[in-house]
Design an enzyme around this catalytic site. Sequence first.
Site, short mmCIF file in Angstrom:
data_model
loop_
_atom_site.label_atom_id
_atom_site.label_comp_id
_atom_site.label_asym_id
_atom_site.label_seq_id
_atom_site.Cartn_x
_atom_site.Cartn_y
_atom_site.Cartn_z
N GLY A 114 0.84 -1.20 0.00
CA GLY A 114 0.00 0.00 0.00
C GLY A 114 0.87 1.24 0.00
O GLY A 114 2.00 1.23 -0.49
N CYS A 115 0.36 2.31 0.55
CA CYS A 115 1.10 3.58 0.60
C CYS A 115 2.44 3.38 1.31
O CYS A 115 2.51 2.77 2.38
CB CYS A 115 0.27 4.63 1.33
SG CYS A 115 1.11 6.23 1.51
N PHE A 116 3.51 3.91 0.70
CA PHE A 116 4.84 3.64 1.25
C PHE A 116 5.24 4.51 2.43
O PHE A 116 6.23 4.23 3.10
CB PHE A 116 5.94 3.71 0.17
CG PHE A 116 5.88 4.87 -0.80
CD1 PHE A 116 5.40 6.12 -0.43
CD2 PHE A 116 6.33 4.71 -2.10
CE1 PHE A 116 5.37 7.18 -1.32
CE2 PHE A 116 6.30 5.75 -3.01
CZ PHE A 116 5.82 6.99 -2.62
N TRP A 117 4.50 5.56 2.74
CA TRP A 117 4.91 6.49 3.80
C TRP A 117 5.04 5.81 5.15
O TRP A 117 6.08 5.84 5.78
CB TRP A 117 3.91 7.64 3.91
CG TRP A 117 3.89 8.54 2.72
CD1 TRP A 117 4.89 8.77 1.83
CD2 TRP A 117 2.78 9.35 2.28
NE1 TRP A 117 4.50 9.66 0.87
CE2 TRP A 117 3.20 10.04 1.12
CE3 TRP A 117 1.49 9.55 2.75
CZ2 TRP A 117 2.37 10.92 0.44
CZ3 TRP A 117 0.66 10.43 2.08
CH2 TRP A 117 1.09 11.11 0.93
#
Length: 435
Positions: free
Chosen positions: A47-50
């Site tokens: 998913g989102c890498f942050w």
Amino acid sequence: MFKGLILPAFAIVGLLSAMSAISSDEVTKPSDLDATMHVEQLVLGSGCFWGAEKRYEALNGVLDAESGYADGHGFKPTYRNITKLSRRFDEDNYAEVVQVTFNSNIISAKELLQNYYESHDPTQKNRQGNDVGTQYRSIILTTSDEQASIAKAVTSEYQQLLTKAGYGAIATQIKPLERFYSAEEYHQNYLEKNPNGYCPDHSTGVVFSQDEKQQLDNTALLTGKQIVILDSRDYCPYCEKFKAAVANDYKGTIPMTFRHADQLNGLTIKSATWATPTILFLEDGVEVYSRQGYMDAELFYKALGAFKLGDSEAYKVAFNAKTDSPYCKEYAIFKNTPDGIFIDKLSGEPLFDTRDRFNSGTGWLSFTHPVKDSVTQHEDNSWGMQRIELKSKSTGIHLGHLFPGEGPKGQDRYCINATVLEFVARDEINRSDDV
């Protein structure tokens, strides 16, 4: 960077030199020097890498985690390009991934992949929570045949656990890494650059070590007002920041309890539970309202004030700097209490001691001084007067005013609104200290 590994200076220089020799926008397999240092790389998409980047960096043995793009074709991988609406379901789109560099003597590929699976829902295809699109796909990109074998074995083991818990088939792709492209600089260490947010938590709650899986008894949360904080099983900087700024010092009379998203059995929760921290305000086990993301002390106590005090005189005094009516009912109760301490109605922090209380004849509680370092002073020019306003240091709520020299024998008079205080008898404090 380079946490969990102690090396002599010459080795660190050599390792940094080897890593810096790799192109900033393209990484292939680790160098021979990396192999001799037991350094490996896995590229993981969940998913989102942050948030994923920060969680990996917190693991002991992880040397570095870098956000980027991989497993796409036909165009230049940039954040702007992969997030175009036309590529939302493009099978050739790049995935948001994190390149994890780790010391396999400290954290094995198996342990890293177990953490990877526990941190997201691998049964969702091309999405995690509200993030939908092929760039959010679950994917493991390996840099050796051994890693590929380990990844397949860990996946098979986790599938059995998920099936037992009622989840479907794992959709995670396992492939050898072809090329990794570093994401733009503003994506690197994103959570550090954006300190007031939340970490997405899309985990299933299914873990490899079943000792970690706890269905806690929530009976105590079904009665009265309660504060429940949704915490992360992995490292969440916003959770840690909230604990440091608020939770660790909280002594209020409304209980504060930490839970994971899968430990809310028996509670009626209306809000989404995928963000950590999420602050839930409950009454008799039912959510009254909630707030996703980090809250500083000022914002938290204002929300708590609305929850605990409602539309009352106490709320207006605390947050709108109103003043109690003289000789109000709270004053009548508090003017002759036994020996003890008056505390902040929201934080529970001590503010005034009965041993410093005196009868000023004004109809408001009066003290010669506060508990040390418990109040702050502010200039107040309202109502055409020049006064010194007093606020609680812990919550910032309005307490009253300071009148220098108006106390006994020329001492100061701290004129305080009774509605924003609570009283604790000294023998109760002593009993609590003895426990």
